[in-house]
Structures are given as C-alpha cells and as structure tokens.
Design an enzyme around this catalytic site. Structure first.
Site, PDB file in Angstrom:
ATOM      1  N   GLU A  23       0.224  -8.192  15.052  1.00 12.01           N
ATOM      2  CA  GLU A  23       1.144  -9.179  15.622  1.00 12.01           C
ATOM      3  C   GLU A  23       0.704  -9.611  17.033  1.00 12.01           C
ATOM      4  OE1 GLU A  23       5.633  -9.300  14.850  1.00 12.01           O
ATOM      5  OE2 GLU A  23       5.512  -8.344  16.830  1.00 12.01           O
ATOM      6  N   THR A  36       6.821  -9.625  24.070  1.00 15.41           N
ATOM      7  CA  THR A  36       6.060  -8.366  24.028  1.00 15.41           C
ATOM      8  C   THR A  36       4.602  -8.615  23.628  1.00 15.41           C
ATOM      9  OG1 THR A  36       6.896  -7.959  21.778  1.00 15.41           O
ATOM     10  CG2 THR A  36       8.068  -6.918  23.593  1.00 15.41           C
ATOM     11  N   ASP A  95       5.049 -10.129   5.204  1.00 17.26           N
ATOM     12  CA  ASP A  95       5.387  -8.718   5.006  1.00 17.26           C
ATOM     13  C   ASP A  95       6.047  -8.548   3.641  1.00 17.26           C
ATOM     14  OD1 ASP A  95       4.537  -8.013   7.531  1.00 17.26           O
ATOM     15  OD2 ASP A  95       6.442  -7.094   8.127  1.00 17.26           O
ATOM     16  N   ASP A 107       8.334  -5.921   3.036  1.00 19.36           N
ATOM     17  CA  ASP A 107       9.629  -5.241   3.172  1.00 19.36           C
ATOM     18  C   ASP A 107      10.720  -6.268   3.467  1.00 19.36           C
ATOM     19  OD1 ASP A 107       8.458  -5.779   5.646  1.00 19.36           O
ATOM     20  OD2 ASP A 107       9.334  -4.006   6.617  1.00 19.36           O
ATOM     21  N   ILE A 126       0.857  -1.183   0.000  1.00 18.65           N
ATOM     22  CA  ILE A 126       0.000   0.000   0.000  1.00 18.65           C
ATOM     23  C   ILE A 126       0.900   1.242   0.000  1.00 18.65           C
ATOM     24  CG2 ILE A 126      -1.899   1.177   1.200  1.00 18.65           C
ATOM     25  CD1 ILE A 126      -2.694  -1.669   0.460  1.00 18.65           C
ATOM     26  N   ASP A 169      16.537 -11.001  10.627  1.00 15.19           N
ATOM     27  CA  ASP A 169      16.898  -9.598  10.497  1.00 15.19           C
ATOM     28  C   ASP A 169      18.377  -9.501  10.868  1.00 15.19           C
ATOM     29  OD1 ASP A 169      17.405  -6.875  10.931  1.00 15.19           O
ATOM     30  OD2 ASP A 169      15.321  -6.513  11.536  1.00 15.19           O
TER      31      ASP A 169
HETATM   32  C1  2GW Z   1       3.488   2.502   6.539  1.00 13.74           C
HETATM   33  C2  2GW Z   1       3.985   3.287   7.563  1.00 13.74           C
HETATM   34  C3  2GW Z   1       4.440   2.679   8.715  1.00 13.74           C
HETATM   35  C4  2GW Z   1       4.371   1.293   8.817  1.00 13.74           C
HETATM   36  C5  2GW Z   1       3.867   0.525   7.778  1.00 13.74           C
HETATM   37  C6  2GW Z   1       3.402   1.132   6.641  1.00 13.74           C
HETATM   38  C7  2GW Z   1       2.894   0.342   5.551  1.00 13.74           C
HETATM   39  C8  2GW Z   1       2.783  -1.043   5.683  1.00 13.74           C
HETATM   40  C9  2GW Z   1       2.556   0.924   4.302  1.00 13.74           C
HETATM   41  O1  2GW Z   1       2.595   2.154   4.064  1.00 13.74           O
HETATM   42  N1  2GW Z   1       2.143   0.132   3.266  1.00 13.74           N
HETATM   43  C10 2GW Z   1       2.065  -1.214   3.434  1.00 13.74           C
HETATM   44  O2  2GW Z   1       1.719  -1.905   2.474  1.00 13.74           O
HETATM   45  N2  2GW Z   1       2.340  -1.793   4.642  1.00 13.74           N
HETATM   46  C11 2GW Z   1       2.170  -3.267   4.800  1.00 13.74           C
HETATM   47  O3  2GW Z   1       2.118  -3.625   6.161  1.00 13.74           O
HETATM   48  C12 2GW Z   1       3.375  -3.999   4.175  1.00 13.74           C
HETATM   49  O4  2GW Z   1       2.943  -5.239   3.659  1.00 13.74           O
HETATM   50  C13 2GW Z   1       4.265  -4.194   5.384  1.00 13.74           C
HETATM   51  O5  2GW Z   1       5.216  -5.226   5.210  1.00 13.74           O
HETATM   52  C14 2GW Z   1       3.218  -4.497   6.458  1.00 13.74           C
HETATM   53  C15 2GW Z   1       3.693  -4.269   7.925  1.00 13.74           C
HETATM   54  O6  2GW Z   1       4.342  -3.013   8.004  1.00 13.74           O
HETATM   55  P1  2GW Z   1       5.925  -2.927   8.225  1.00 13.74           P
HETATM   56  O7  2GW Z   1       6.543  -4.049   7.462  1.00 13.74           O
HETATM   57  O8  2GW Z   1       6.418  -1.580   7.911  1.00 13.74           O
HETATM   58  O9  2GW Z   1       6.046  -3.129   9.762  1.00 13.74           O
HETATM   59  P2  2GW Z   1       7.119  -4.044  10.580  1.00 13.74           P
HETATM   60  O10 2GW Z   1       8.161  -4.606   9.675  1.00 13.74           O
HETATM   61  O11 2GW Z   1       7.550  -3.311  11.779  1.00 13.74           O
HETATM   62  O12 2GW Z   1       6.095  -5.197  10.972  1.00 13.74           O
HETATM   63  C16 2GW Z   1       5.892  -5.959  12.107  1.00 13.74           C
HETATM   64  O13 2GW Z   1       4.879  -5.377  12.940  1.00 13.74           O
HETATM   65  C17 2GW Z   1       3.639  -5.102  12.270  1.00 13.74           C
HETATM   66  C18 2GW Z   1       2.654  -4.541  13.256  1.00 13.74           C
HETATM   67  O14 2GW Z   1       3.142  -3.363  13.850  1.00 13.74           O
HETATM   68  C19 2GW Z   1       3.072  -6.356  11.618  1.00 13.74           C
HETATM   69  O15 2GW Z   1       2.644  -7.278  12.585  1.00 13.74           O
HETATM   70  C20 2GW Z   1       4.128  -6.997  10.739  1.00 13.74           C
HETATM   71  O16 2GW Z   1       3.618  -8.215  10.215  1.00 13.74           O
HETATM   72  C21 2GW Z   1       5.383  -7.256  11.549  1.00 13.74           C
HETATM   73  O17 2GW Z   1       6.376  -7.824  10.692  1.00 13.74           O
HETATM   74 MN    MN Z   2       7.943  -5.600   7.859  1.00 12.66          MN
END
Ligand code: 2GW
Ligand code: MN
Length: 297
Positions: free
Chosen positions: A247, A189, A155, A157, A67, A270
């Site tokens: 999560e 956590t 995810d 990223d 997104i 990571d």
């Molecule tokens: C935008 C701003 C801040 C954080 C996320 C986003 C965002 C996330 C976005 O603009 N567009 C988007 O498509 N995403 C989707 O959400 C994308 O698939 C991404 O991999 C997923 C989770 O966001 P992410 O990867 O930035 O967060 P992480 O790596 O800290 O994720 C962990 O914690 C999350 C909950 O806070 C989820 O549980 C995730 O599955 C965890 O890996």
């Molecule tokens: Mn992520």
C-alpha cells in the site's frame, strides 16, 4: 484491443440531461485538479456507460489472491461478485492460490469465467501481500494482455454489497482509503523514511489510496505493479520494509503517476468507519476478520 481506439456510436437513448447550473454533487469533490473524475453515486449515468462498454465488447479481469487460510473468503467474494461486479459485461476472475483444490465452485453467469492460477506460499504475511505486485506484473505480460482490456486488483477479505460497474474503468485508477478521505496531508500514513523507495515527503501527495482496490488497462497495471515490485526489491536489499507494505508503494506511485480516475470510498468501505452522510452506497465492504485466527498459518 482495436475496439479501444475509436469512440463507439450509441443508439437513441432517453434520459434527463446533465445540468450545468446544478452539479450532481455539491457535498464532495468530483474532479481532481488534473481532471480525473472522482466516482461518487449520483455523478454518472450507468445506462450510457454500459452501452459504451458493451459496444466495445470489453472484458474485465478481476485479480484476487487467496493464499493459505484466506481461501475461506473466496465463496462469499465470488457469490457477491456475480451479483454486483460488472453485471452484463464479460469478466475473468483470476484467482491466485496455493490451494487450487479449495477454490469453491460458484455458479457463473454467461460470459464470466474463473481462472485458477497456482502460486507458491510465502512464510511472512507481509510477503504474501507484497508479492501480489510481482505476480500481477508477470501475469499481465504473459497472459492478461491477451485476454482482457482492463484489470481490477482487489483484496479477498471483502464482499460486494452494491453495484461496481464500468464507471470505475479508466487507464489508471485508485480508490480513496475509507480511513483518510477527510484527512489532512500530514496524517496520511505514507512511508516517511527517506531510506525507503516508498518515501513521500510531507509536502507532497494528493490522497491516501487503499492497497485493496486499484486497476486500469493491462499496460498501466503492468507498469504500476512492476515499478512497485522493483521498489520493494530495492527496499529488501537495503534491509527496509515500508510501513504499509504494498500500500505504501502504491501511494508513492500515484504521487508521480496520477490516476486518470479515482474511486470514492463507496468502493472500499469498512463499517468500522460508521455511515457518513456523503456515503450513498457501500459497494464493496471489508469483512470483519479475526486477526489471530485467520492470520499467520
Ligand atoms: C495473512 C496474515 C496476515 C495478513 C495477511 C495474510 C494473507 C493475505 C494471507 O494469509 N493470505 C492471503 O491471500 N492474503 C492476501 O493479501 C489476501 O488477498 C488479502 O486480502 C491480501 C492483503 O491482506 P489483508 O487483507 O489481510 O490485509 P489488510 O486488509 O490489512 O490490507 C491492507 O494492507 C495491506 C498491506 O499491509 C495491503 O496493502 C492491502 O491491499 C490493504 O487492503
Ligand atoms: Mn484486506
């Protein structure tokens, strides 16, 4: 899927036999107390597993959300998935995005398809992450159930860096979070406020699972995502949001619906965590992201 109801007959195969007195790994736990395997390099034979899943002609769905600016992650994600994800098996990539025209065209091997699913954007990033549960559950019921046997939800990223194959597949699976596999229960956590639906008491819970890699049969993933979405809606009505969003709800779910297989941190690593001795492969790696630049557009 009738192919899932019967054991399949294998051909003659040549391999070294398993040794009861020589466990394949003695440095890590390879089985939970509820008899779910924990998948580590060295514990399985991918030749046998590949034969079994190929003979069942299994199709695997990989769901990923891109997104807003996160579409920039798609190219590397898909290119590396073509190299390492379910090689030799049928795969549907389900890409949820609000920018379908920005989904890169990546060359796909035979039996592999990209399906772009247009969805709306949400202003808050926590909402983007959390709404994945709602969308996966809706699409499971409407579409995935007719197209694939298993779903893998990850995810975006991230990049694949080594084989991620059918050894991960089971009715319901989660992945050990790379930051907590060695941690004590009290440092997990989990959501600790009883007011939230994601609350886990301090004397419960087995592992801390990563939000970025879970899956199972379409039916199990449908149940999981539906329950997590409903729990998040109750929280929202009560003016509370769990500490780690989706999560936290996933972790709550897995306390009471135990996964039938668990993926080691090889499957969601990571490099900020270093390279511990137990880690023989880094299969799926978090990409460093410039939080300020990529987030909140
Ligand atoms: C935008 C701003 C801040 C954080 C996320 C986003 C965002 C996330 C976005 O603009 N567009 C988007 O498509 N995403 C989707 O959400 C994308 O698939 C991404 O991999 C997923 C989770 O966001 P992410 O990867 O930035 O967060 P992480 O790596 O800290 O994720 C962990 O914690 C999350 C909950 O806070 C989820 O549980 C995730 O599955 C965890 O890996
Ligand atoms: Mn992520």
């Amino acid at each position: 899927f009738l192919e899932d109801l019967l054991q399949v007959k294998l051909p003659r195969m040549i391999y070294t036999k398993p040794q009861i007195l020589k466990p394949s790994r003695s440095d890590v736990l390879t089985m939970t107390p509820w008899f779910a395997p924990i998948v580590w390099e060295g514990t399985y034979n991918s030749e046998i597993l590949n034969e079994q899943f190929r003979r069942r002609n299994v199709t695997v769905g990989l769901t990923v959300f891109a997104i807003k600016k996160y579409v920039v992650f798609l190219k590397k994600f898909l290119e590396t998935a073509e190299m390492y994800f379910m090689v030799g098996h049928r795969v549907n990539y389900y890409i949820f995005t609000d920018r379908p025209e920005e989904v890169p065209k990546v060359a796909l091997k035979e039996g592999r398809n990209v399906v772009v699913l247009q969805v709306q954007n949400y202003p808050r990033w926590q909402e983007i992450s959390m709404r994945r549960m709602e969308l996966i559950s809706n699409f499971s019921q409407q579409r995935f159930i007719n197209e694939v046997s298993y779903l893998v939800c990850v995810d975006v990223d991230m990049r694949f860096n080594d084989q991620v194959g059918v050894e991960i597949l089971s009715n319901l699976f989660g992945t050990l979070h790379p930051g907590f596999y060695a941690a004590e229960r009290q440092s997990f956590t989990y959501e600790r406020r009883p007011a939230s639906q994601a609350y886990v008491p301090s004397d419960e819970g087995d592992f801390y699972y990563a939000g970025g890699f879970f899956g199972g049969t379409v039916m199990e993933v449908y149940m999981l995502t539906k329950k997590c979405h409903e729990a998040m809606m109750v929280d929202k009505a009560n003016g509370i949001e769990a500490i780690w969003h989706d999560e936290s709800h996933l972790n709550k779910y897995f306390v009471y619906y135990k996964p039938t297989k668990i993926l080691s941190p090889e499957y969601l690593w990571d490099d900020n965590m270093g390279r511990p001795e137990i880690l023989k492969k880094r299969r799926f790696l978090a990409l460093p992201k410039n939080h300020a630049a990529i987030r909140n557009k």
